[in-house]
Design an enzyme around this catalytic site. Structure first.
Site, PDB file in Angstrom:
ATOM      1  CE1 TYR A   1      45.459  43.695  47.136  1.00 23.04           C
ATOM      2  CE2 TYR A   1      45.213  42.254  49.040  1.00 23.04           C
ATOM      3  CZ  TYR A   1      45.951  43.168  48.318  1.00 23.04           C
ATOM      4  OH  TYR A   1      47.193  43.560  48.776  1.00 23.04           O
ATOM      5  N   GLY A   2      42.229  38.874  44.791  1.00 20.92           N
ATOM      6  CA  GLY A   2      42.554  37.450  44.908  1.00 20.92           C
ATOM      7  C   GLY A   2      43.931  37.180  44.338  1.00 20.92           C
ATOM      8  CB  SER A   3      45.139  34.327  42.304  1.00 25.43           C
ATOM      9  OG  SER A   3      46.325  33.942  41.675  1.00 25.43           O
TER      10      SER A   3
ATOM     11  CG  HIS B   1      40.576  34.576  30.854  1.00 22.65           C
ATOM     12  ND1 HIS B   1      41.138  34.009  29.730  1.00 22.65           N
ATOM     13  CD2 HIS B   1      39.526  33.782  31.172  1.00 22.65           C
ATOM     14  CE1 HIS B   1      40.451  32.924  29.405  1.00 22.65           C
ATOM     15  NE2 HIS B   1      39.467  32.773  30.266  1.00 22.65           N
TER      16      HIS B   1
ATOM     17  N   GLY C   1      49.068  34.477  40.318  1.00 24.13           N
ATOM     18  CA  GLY C   1      49.323  35.764  40.957  1.00 24.13           C
ATOM     19  C   GLY C   1      50.468  35.754  41.949  1.00 24.13           C
TER      20      GLY C   1
ATOM     21  CD  GLU D   1      41.372  27.163  31.749  1.00 24.64           C
ATOM     22  OE1 GLU D   1      42.331  27.803  32.228  1.00 24.64           O
ATOM     23  OE2 GLU D   1      40.211  27.622  31.692  1.00 24.64           O
TER      24      GLU D   1
ATOM     25  CB  SER E   1      66.797   4.656  33.648  1.00 22.61           C
ATOM     26  OG  SER E   1      65.463   4.230  33.429  1.00 22.61           O
TER      27      SER E   1
HETATM   28  P1  NAD Z   1      40.313  34.983  42.549  1.00 19.70           P
HETATM   29  O1  NAD Z   1      39.141  34.085  42.702  1.00 19.70           O
HETATM   30  O2  NAD Z   1      41.630  34.556  43.096  1.00 19.70           O
HETATM   31  O3  NAD Z   1      39.990  36.411  43.214  1.00 19.70           O
HETATM   32  C1  NAD Z   1      38.782  37.076  43.009  1.00 19.70           C
HETATM   33  C2  NAD Z   1      38.691  38.299  43.905  1.00 19.70           C
HETATM   34  O4  NAD Z   1      37.460  38.970  43.619  1.00 19.70           O
HETATM   35  C3  NAD Z   1      38.681  38.013  45.401  1.00 19.70           C
HETATM   36  O5  NAD Z   1      39.413  39.019  46.066  1.00 19.70           O
HETATM   37  C4  NAD Z   1      37.196  38.124  45.760  1.00 19.70           C
HETATM   38  O6  NAD Z   1      37.002  38.516  47.103  1.00 19.70           O
HETATM   39  C5  NAD Z   1      36.763  39.225  44.813  1.00 19.70           C
HETATM   40  N1  NAD Z   1      35.333  39.220  44.525  1.00 19.70           N
HETATM   41  C6  NAD Z   1      34.519  38.142  44.298  1.00 19.70           C
HETATM   42  N2  NAD Z   1      33.269  38.548  44.046  1.00 19.70           N
HETATM   43  C7  NAD Z   1      33.290  39.906  44.096  1.00 19.70           C
HETATM   44  C8  NAD Z   1      32.282  40.914  43.926  1.00 19.70           C
HETATM   45  N3  NAD Z   1      31.028  40.600  43.631  1.00 19.70           N
HETATM   46  N4  NAD Z   1      32.677  42.208  44.056  1.00 19.70           N
HETATM   47  C9  NAD Z   1      33.936  42.546  44.351  1.00 19.70           C
HETATM   48  N5  NAD Z   1      34.932  41.630  44.528  1.00 19.70           N
HETATM   49  C10 NAD Z   1      34.605  40.332  44.402  1.00 19.70           C
HETATM   50  O7  NAD Z   1      40.417  35.329  40.981  1.00 19.70           O
HETATM   51  P2  NAD Z   1      41.727  35.249  40.035  1.00 19.70           P
HETATM   52  O8  NAD Z   1      42.131  33.833  39.863  1.00 19.70           O
HETATM   53  O9  NAD Z   1      42.716  36.255  40.484  1.00 19.70           O
HETATM   54  O10 NAD Z   1      41.088  35.697  38.631  1.00 19.70           O
HETATM   55  C11 NAD Z   1      40.857  37.047  38.284  1.00 19.70           C
HETATM   56  C12 NAD Z   1      41.013  37.198  36.779  1.00 19.70           C
HETATM   57  O11 NAD Z   1      42.350  36.909  36.416  1.00 19.70           O
HETATM   58  C13 NAD Z   1      40.133  36.279  35.959  1.00 19.70           C
HETATM   59  O12 NAD Z   1      39.735  36.960  34.808  1.00 19.70           O
HETATM   60  C14 NAD Z   1      41.083  35.147  35.599  1.00 19.70           C
HETATM   61  O13 NAD Z   1      40.707  34.461  34.421  1.00 19.70           O
HETATM   62  C15 NAD Z   1      42.352  35.921  35.399  1.00 19.70           C
HETATM   63  N6  NAD Z   1      43.603  35.151  35.500  1.00 19.70           N
HETATM   64  C16 NAD Z   1      43.859  34.392  36.598  1.00 19.70           C
HETATM   65  C17 NAD Z   1      45.061  33.720  36.713  1.00 19.70           C
HETATM   66  C18 NAD Z   1      45.413  32.925  37.945  1.00 19.70           C
HETATM   67  O14 NAD Z   1      46.526  32.466  38.019  1.00 19.70           O
HETATM   68  N7  NAD Z   1      44.568  32.765  38.933  1.00 19.70           N
HETATM   69  C19 NAD Z   1      46.011  33.795  35.672  1.00 19.70           C
HETATM   70  C20 NAD Z   1      45.744  34.612  34.564  1.00 19.70           C
HETATM   71  C21 NAD Z   1      44.531  35.280  34.499  1.00 19.70           C
HETATM   72 MG    MG Z   2      45.723  29.959  31.701  1.00 19.95          MG
END
Ligand code: NAD
Ligand code: MG
Length: 330
Positions: A24-26, A107, A133, A194, A251
């Site tokens: 439940y992150g980004s 990803h 996100g 990146e 400019s």
């Molecule tokens: P994040 O770090 O923002 O969030 C990760 C979440 O996972 C958090 O809620 C954390 O509490 C939870 N978590 C961590 N360890 C855990 C565990 N062992 N068990 C259960 N939950 C756990 O991650 P994000 O940036 O949202 O990335 C998630 C995926 O999305 C990745 O595959 C990333 O490559 C992809 N992605 C991210 C973005 C971006 O803008 N951040 C963009 C496109 C794709």
């Molecule tokens: Mg990217």
């Protein structure tokens, strides 16, 4: 190139399904809330004691452990950090991953580099919003969307493509447009972008410009404004109307100086370095390095991160940004 929109996607494909969003992150919060608001059945998967547990519940969502959420779901979206996914997959997803289920990613890293090997009777798909996100959530609430990439790694059901498009519609992606790619193309280009440009090249460009001015005796505060602060103004112009729009707005002196001096700063040597970086991504050398770094508890990563945070430009910036009332406090 084919672009899919709302009318190409059928949400009813997911109507009687349960979707587990693990993390439940980004990305996780945006996917879970958007799918929920689209009328789909969502459970959020987290580990017991996660700080996100309360906030997901406060947002009106059902929260379970990853193992429970995965077991109860037809589609499992892996949105825990990429380096945590193999362990969560092995311990909490695989035990209940039956034929006919769908495993989804935002990803391609773990599938492309073979860190996760789903069984042959499971669909493996990707729905990757091309934005952070928080933008995915904000655009959705404004009845808009962020463009998505979709990809199919395995189509066991024969419906993987329809399911990926329906999911994308559920998070608002088809409002903006969806482009189909492959796990390989998404992974390699995402890493390259990146590393070479977005989080690597630009950071070094800013640092080197700042250091050059400071070492020549100019005030660090002035160097900060010229080399970092104004970056946003320039990038916004490029984002809105391409390089022509940016050059039109600055400019003639800036345009002539940029066109003649830019290639001296980033020239053939940088291009060769970029080609080497791309080759390390394609061969799997970078993936191996990053996986081993994490297995060793990331000592080099943590040291590099600390050195960056302690650098002069970061200290100067922290003070200067207090003068800027329009910048949200972290
Ligand atoms: P994040 O770090 O923002 O969030 C990760 C979440 O996972 C958090 O809620 C954390 O509490 C939870 N978590 C961590 N360890 C855990 C565990 N062992 N068990 C259960 N939950 C756990 O991650 P994000 O940036 O949202 O990335 C998630 C995926 O999305 C990745 O595959 C990333 O490559 C992809 N992605 C991210 C973005 C971006 O803008 N951040 C963009 C496109 C794709
Ligand atoms: Mg990217």
């Amino acid at each position: 190139m084919k672009v899919y929109y709302d009318s190409d996607a059928d949400l009813s494909v997911l109507a009687d399904k349960t979707i587990a969003v693990l993390g439940y992150g980004s990305q996780g919060h945006a996917h879970a809330l958007n799918l929920h608001d689209s009328g789909l059945k969502v459970v959020v998967g987290l580990y017991a004691g996660s700080p996100s547990w309360q906030s997901a519940q406060a947002d009106g969502l059902t929260v379970q452990t990853c193992a429970e959420a995965a077991a109860n779901a037809d589609l499992i979206m892996m949105l825990v950090p990429d380096m945590v996914q193999p362990q969560v997959y092995r311990d909490e997803v695989l035990p209940s991953l039956k034929a006919g289920k769908v495993l989804a990613f935002a990803h391609g890293f773990n599938i492309h580099y073979g860190q996760i090997h789903p069984p042959a009777d499971v669909d493996v798909i990707m729905i990757a919003p091309k934005g952070p996100g928080h933008l995915v959530r904000r655009q959705f609430k404004e009845q808009r969307g962020v463009p998505n990439l979709i990809a199919i790694s395995r189509d066991a059901s024969g419906k993987a493509h329809k399911i990926a498009l329906a999911y994308s519609k559920g998070i608002g992606g088809t409002r903006a447009g969806v482009i189909e790619t492959t796990f390989r193309e998404e992974t390699e280009t995402d890493l390259f972008g990146e590393q070479a440009v977005l989080c690597g090249g630009i950071m070094e460009l800013i640092q080197s410009g700042f250091e050059t001015l400071v070492e020549a005796g100019y005030k660090p505060e002035i160097a900060y404004f010229e080399c970092l602060h104004e970056m946003k103004l320039i990038v916004d112009l490029i984002y809105e109307g391409g390089m022509s729009r940016m050059f039109y707005s600055v400019s003639d002196t800036a345009e002539f100086g940029g066109l003649t001096r830019g290639p001296r700063v980033v020239g053939e040597e940088s291009k060769q370095a970029m080609k080497k970086i791309l080759q390390e991504i394609r061969s799997g050398e970078f993936a191996t390095e990053w996986i081993l770094e994490n297995q060793a508890k990331a000592p080099r990563f943590k040291a590099l991160r600390r050195m960056m945070q302690e650098s002069r430009i970061e200290q100067v910036g922290k003070d200067l940004r207090t003068m800027m009332s329009w910048i949200a406090k972290p």
